[in-house]
Enzyme design. Structure first.
Site, mmCIF file in Angstrom:
data_model
loop_
_atom_site.group_PDB
_atom_site.id
_atom_site.type_symbol
_atom_site.label_atom_id
_atom_site.label_comp_id
_atom_site.label_asym_id
_atom_site.label_seq_id
_atom_site.Cartn_x
_atom_site.Cartn_y
_atom_site.Cartn_z
ATOM 1 N N ASP A 228 0.978 -0.881 -0.208
ATOM 2 C CA ASP A 228 -0.084 -0.040 0.012
ATOM 3 C C ASP A 228 0.706 1.180 -0.014
ATOM 4 O O ASP A 228 2.004 1.198 0.284
ATOM 5 C CB ASP A 228 -0.863 -0.108 1.374
ATOM 6 C CG ASP A 228 -2.066 0.883 1.025
ATOM 7 O OD1 ASP A 228 -1.900 1.676 -0.007
ATOM 8 O OD2 ASP A 228 -3.044 0.829 1.867
HETATM 9 C C1 BGC Z 1 -5.044 3.433 0.060
HETATM 10 C C2 BGC Z 1 -4.911 2.378 -1.190
HETATM 11 C C3 BGC Z 1 -4.626 3.186 -2.527
HETATM 12 C C4 BGC Z 1 -3.030 4.029 -2.490
HETATM 13 C C5 BGC Z 1 -2.905 4.788 -3.595
HETATM 14 C C6 BGC Z 1 -3.579 4.313 -0.176
HETATM 15 O O1 BGC Z 1 -3.774 5.379 1.026
HETATM 16 O O2 BGC Z 1 -4.945 3.002 1.286
HETATM 17 O O3 BGC Z 1 -6.215 1.948 -1.414
HETATM 18 O O4 BGC Z 1 -4.818 2.396 -3.560
HETATM 19 O O5 BGC Z 1 -3.054 4.702 -1.133
HETATM 20 O O6 BGC Z 1 -3.877 5.709 -3.660
#
Ligand code: BGC
Length: 758
Positions: A228
Site C-alpha cells: 500500500d
Molecule cells: C490506499 C490505497 C490506495 C493507495 C494509492 C493508499 O493510501 O490505502 O487503497 O490504492 O493509497 O492511492
C-alpha cells in the site's frame, strides 16, 4: 518464462533493485535497453482515478465513470453485473492508459464505524469473496490487471498505518482471509496490495506468513505483491517478507538499501530475483493489451445507473411505493440537488457527469409539481428555519421525499466515524416532517449503516441508496417510480444501536493494539449467536412484488464432504410486476468440537422472474461449506454429523430447513498431547482405541469412589467432572492401582498412539 529468466540473468543488481521500487507515484521503473516497459497503476476501486501527472500523488484526475461504491455493488448480490462493471472499468483503464486498477477492496466490515466501509463489500467473507472474484474476472478478461486490497486485516482506519490487529488463527482463517482466498483462487488477480497495519505483531508489508506462506504458497498466487502507498518500513525486511514492489516511488534510499543488503549478504539475491520474476511477468502481460482509444461515456453512465438501481435497498414500504399519481411532491434535502455519490480518499473519482436527483425525478414525475426545500445545511449546524420551511412544504403535498445524506466529511479513508447517527438537524427534520406528513419517504445516501430507531417509525418508506455513483440520482428516481423494481439486499447488518455491534468493546483498541475479542462472531454471526435484535438483518431487502419458495431439494440425505451437496428450490413471483429475488443458502452445524456460528452463508443466486413465473435455482455446496478451520490441525476440517441446510430470503427469513448427514472422509492425524483431557482422548479415534481398556477400569473405579454413579459421595456427576481433566491428573485417582507414575502412563499411551516412544 524463459524470456523472463534470461532477462533476469542480464539485469544488473542495480536494475533489479530499481524494478522493485516505483519510479513515480504511479509507475514502475522501465529498463529500456532490455525492452522492459513501465507499468502504470491507478486507483480504484469503483472507477479509474488516473492522475495525469504520474509524479503527483493527489491531483484532479482525468474524467472517468464513478460507479457505485462497494457497499452498493455488494447489495446487488449480482456477480454477473459486477463482472460487467469490471469490463467497463477495464475499458476506461485502456482509454486512460492504465495497466492495473487498484481494487477491489475486500476487507471485512468488522464494525460499521469503519471509515472506509463504503469501499468494502460485506461483513460476510463468502459474499465478499464471490463479488471480489467477479470484479477481478470482469476487469482482467479485458487484459487489464487488478490489485486485490488491503491484504489483510485492515479493518479500521483508526491508526491504520500502525495498529496491531491481534487475533487468533481461527478468526483469521475463517473471517478475515477467506474473501481474499476466494478472490485469489477464483479471480487470479495480477497483483495483491498489502495492508498498512500489523497483524499479530508483523506489518502487512513484512508479513512472511501472510505474503509467502499463505498467499503465494498455500493459495498459489502467481502475481506480485505491491505495498500500500507508503506501507514499507524496511525495504529489505519487506522483500524477505514477500513484498515484491514498493510504491510509490521514487525512493532512491530504498534501492540503495537493497543493493547493499545483497552485497553484504544480508539479502539473498535469489529473493530479489523472485520478486523481479513476478513483477516482470505482470509487466509483460500488461504490455499485451495496447492502451489507447476512448470509452463510451453514455453507455458507462447508463451502466452505473443500472448497478445503482440494483444495489438500492428498499428497507421499509407501507405500500406508498412505487409512486403513482401524486401531483404535489415535496422534495426536501440538499442531497436532492447535490448528489452525494462517493466517499473521500484515494478512491475519489472525477466523474464524467453527475445526475442531479431532483432533475431525474422530474423526468419521471411528468407534470407532477416538485416543491423543493433545502432541509439541512451542508455543515452540521442546526438551522430551525430550514426545518420550518420543510414542514410547510410537506404539509400540503401529496407525499414528501426526504433526501438525506451524511455530511461528506463523515465517511472517508483515513479516519473512522464516531457514531452511526445522522446529524441532529437531519433527525429533527425527519421527525418534524413525518409528524405533519405521514406519507414521507426517506432516501438515504451513506456508505455504511446509520441508526434509525429514533425516526423510522414515523416514515412511510425508507430507501438505502448508498454512495450510489454518478448516475445514482437517476437510479433513485427509477426505484421510486417502479421503473426498476428494487432487488437490493443488505450485505451488512443494520444494528439498532452502536453498543449492539459485535466489536463494540474491542474497538478501536489502545496502546497501538486492537484485540479482535469477538473472534469469529462478526456481523450476523454475532447477532444470531447473542440473539440481539437488529434494525435490519443481513441479506434483507424488500421488493414491489412477492416471491414464494417451493419444492426445496438436496441431492442426498447423507453425503461425503468431498462430494458436497446440490441444493435447489423453485422460486415463484406471486405478485403483479417483474422482479428479482436473491436466494440465500445458509448452513447450520448441529454439533461441533469447536464453537461455530449458528449459521453461515454458503451460497446465493439472484433470479429474475416475470409475474407468475417460476424458476428453479440450484446451488452447489462444497467441502468448505461444511468445514471449519481447526487451529490444532492447522487445516480446514469436517466432522461427521448433521447439518441444517437453510434456504431463505434473508439471514432471518429462512423459508426451508432440511437436515442432512455429512460423512467426513478426512483421516486426521492425532493431536493428543500430555495435557489432553479424557474427552480429547475419547474423541480421537486412535486415542480412543488405545485408552478404551483403561477407560473401562477408570470408570468402574470412579463409580465406586463417587458412590455408585449417583454422585452421593461428593454431590457431583463424576464423569462430568472427569471428562475435562488431563489424563495424568485422572490417573492420580487410581492410587495404588497404578504401576508407574501418571506421567509415565500418559507417555506410554501417547507412544502407542504415535507408534513411537516420545
Ligand atoms: C490506499 C490505497 C490506495 C493507495 C494509492 C493508499 O493510501 O490505502 O487503497 O490504492 O493509497 O492511492
Amino acid at each position: 518464462m524463459t524470456k523472463i529468466n534470461d532477462l533476469i540473468k542480464n539485469m544488473s543488481l542495480e536494475e533489479k533493485a530499481a524494478l522493485c521500487t516505483g519510479a513515480t507515484a504511479w509507475t514502475t521503473t522501465p529498463i529500456e535497453h532490455l525492452g522492459i516497459p513501465e507499468l502504470t497503476v491507478s486507483d480504484g476501486p469503483h472507477g479509474v482515478r488516473r492522475v495525469a501527472d504520474v509524479n503527483t500523488l493527489i491531483a484532479t484526475s482525468l474524467p472517468a465513470t464513478c460507479f457505485p461504491t462497494a457497499s452498493c455493488m455488494a447489495s446487488t448480490w449480482d456477480v454477473d453485473l459486477i463482472h460487467v462493471m469490471g469490463n467497463a472499468i477495464a475499458e476506461e483503464c485502456i482509454a486512460l492508459k492504465v495497466d492495473i486498477v487498484l481494487g477491489p477492496g475486500t476487507n471485512m466490515k468488522r464494525t460499521p464505524l469503519g471509515g472506509r466501509n463504503f469501499e468494502y463489500f460485506s461483513e460476510d467473507p463468502y459474499l465478499a469473496g464471490q463479488l471480489a472474484a467477479s470484479f477481478i474476472n470482469g476487469v482482467q478478461s479485458k487484459g487489464v490487471g487488478t490489485s486485490l486490497k488491503h491484504y489483510a486485516t485492515n479493518n479500521q482506519e483508526y491508526q491504520r498505518l500502525t495498529i496491531n490487529a491481534v487475533m487468533d488463527e481461527r478468526t483469521l482463517r475463517e473471517i478475515y482471509l477467506p474473501a481474499f482466498e476466494t478472490a485469489v483462487k477464483k479471480g487470479k488477480p495480477w497483483t495483491v496490495m498489502c495492508a498498512y497495519n500489523k497483524l499479530n505483531g508483523a506489518y502487512g508489508s513484512e508479513n512472511h506468513k501472510l505474503l509467502v506462506d499463505i498467499l503465494k504458497e498455500e493459495w498459489g498466487f502467481e502475481g506480485f505483491v505491491v505495498s500500500d502507498w507508503g506501507a514499507v518500513h524496511d525495504r529489505v525486511a519487506s522483500l524477505i517478507g514477500g513484498l515484491d514492489l514498493e510504491m510509490p516511488g521514487p525512493r532512491e534510499q530504498r534501492v540503495k538499501a537493497v543493493i547493499e543488503a545483497v552485497r553484504s549478504g544480508v539479502l539473498d539475491e535469489s529473493v530479489l530475483d523472485e520478486s523481479v520474476r513476478r513483477i516482470l511477468g505482470i509487466v509483460f502481460k500488461a504490455a499485451e493489451t495496447s492502451k489507447d482509444g476512448s470509452f463510451d461515456i453514455a453507455a458507462h453512465h447508463a451502466l452505473a445507473r443500472r448497478i445503482a438501481s440494483e444495489g438500492i435497498v428498499l428497507l421499509k414500504n407501507n405500500g406508498i411505493l412505487p409512486l403513482k399519481e401524486q401531483k404535489h411532491i415535496a422534495v426536501i434535502g440538499r442531497a436532492a440537488k447535490k448528489a452525494y455519490f462517493q466517499g473521500g480518499g484515494s478512491s475519489h473519482i472525477n466523474p464524467t457527469r453527475v445526475d442531479i436527483p431532483l432533475d431525474e425525478l422530474q423526468k419521471l414525475a411528468g407534470d407532477a409539481e416538485l416543491i423543493y426545500s433545502e432541509g439541512y445545511r451542508e455543515d452540521e449546524n442546526l438551522d430551525q428555519s430550514l426545518i420550518d420551511e420543510a414542514i410547510n412544504k410537506a404539509r400540503h403535498a401529496d407525499v414528501a421525499l426526504l433526501y438525506i445524506c451524511l455530511p461528506e466529511s463523515k465517511e472517508s479513508e483515513g479516519y473512522d466515524r464516531n457514531d452511526l447517527d445522522l446529524t441532529l438537524q437531519q433527525v429533527a427534520l425527519i421527525k418534524a416532517v413525518t409528524t405533519v406528513q405521514p406519507k414521507t419517504i426517506v432516501i438515504l445516501n451513506n456508505g455504511s449503516p446509520v441508526v434509525m430507531s429514533e425516526w423510522i417509525g414515523g416514515t412511510a418508506a425508507v430507501l438505502e441508496a448508498w454512495m450510489m455513483g454518478q448516475a445514482g440520482g437517476g437510479a433513485i428516481a427509477d426505484v421510486l417510480y417502479g421503473v426498476v423494481n428494487p432487488s437490493g439486499k443488505l450485505a451488512e447488518t443494520y444494528p439498532l444501536k452502536l453498543v449492539d455491534t459485535p466489536a463494540y468493546i474491542n474497538y478501536p483498541g489502545e496502546n497501538g493494539e486492537v484485540r479482535y475479542g469477538e473472534g469469529i462472531f462478526i456481523g450476523y454471526r454475532y447477532y444470531d449467536a447473542k440473539e440481539v435484535l437488529t434494525q435490519f438483518p443481513f441479506g434483507y431487502g424488500m421488493s414491489y412484488t412477492t416471491f414464494i419458495f417451493k419444492n426445496p431439494k438436496v441431492s442426498a440425505a447423507t453425503f461425503k464432504d468431498v462430494d458436497g451437496l446440490m441444493v435447489s428450490v423453485d422460486v415463484t413471483n406471486t405478485g403483479m410486476v417483474a422482479g428479482k429475488e436473491v436466494v440465500q443458502v445458509y448452513v447450520h452445524d448441529h454439533k461441533s468440537r469447536l464453537v461455530r456460528p449458528p449459521k453461515e452463508l454458503k451460497g446465493f443466486a439472484k433470479v429474475e422472474l416475470q409475474p407468475g413465473e417460476t424458476k428453479t435455482v440450484t446451488l452447489r455446496l462444497d467441502f468448505r461449506a461444511f468445514a471449519y478451520y481447526h487451529p490444532a490441525y492447522k487445516q480446514w476440517i469436517t466432522e461427521d454429523g448433521e447439518f441444517d441446510i437453510l434456504i431463505g430470503a434473508s439471514s432471518t427469513d429462512i423459508r426451508w430447513a432440511q437436515t442432512v448427514t455429512l460423512q467426513s472422509t478426512q483421516d486426521l492425524p492425532s493431536i493428543l498431547k500430555r495435557e489432553s483431557t479424557l474427552r480429547d482422548w475419547m474423541e480421537d479415534p486412535r486415542g480412543k482405541r488405545v485408552l478404551d481398556p483403561l477407560f473401562q477400569k477408570i470408570n468402574a473405579q470412579m463409580q465406586t469412589m463417587f458412590g455408585g454413579g449417583e454422585g452421593e459421595a461428593a454431590g457431583m456427576d463424576p464423569m462430568g467432572f472427569l471428562m475435562d481433566m488431563p489424563l495424568s491428573d485422572l490417573f492420580q485417582f487410581l492410587g495404588s492401582a497404578l504401576t508407574t507414575s501418571p506421567e509415565d502412563m500418559v507417555n506410554g499411551l501417547l507412544a502407542k498412539v504415535y507408534g513411537t516412544d516420545l
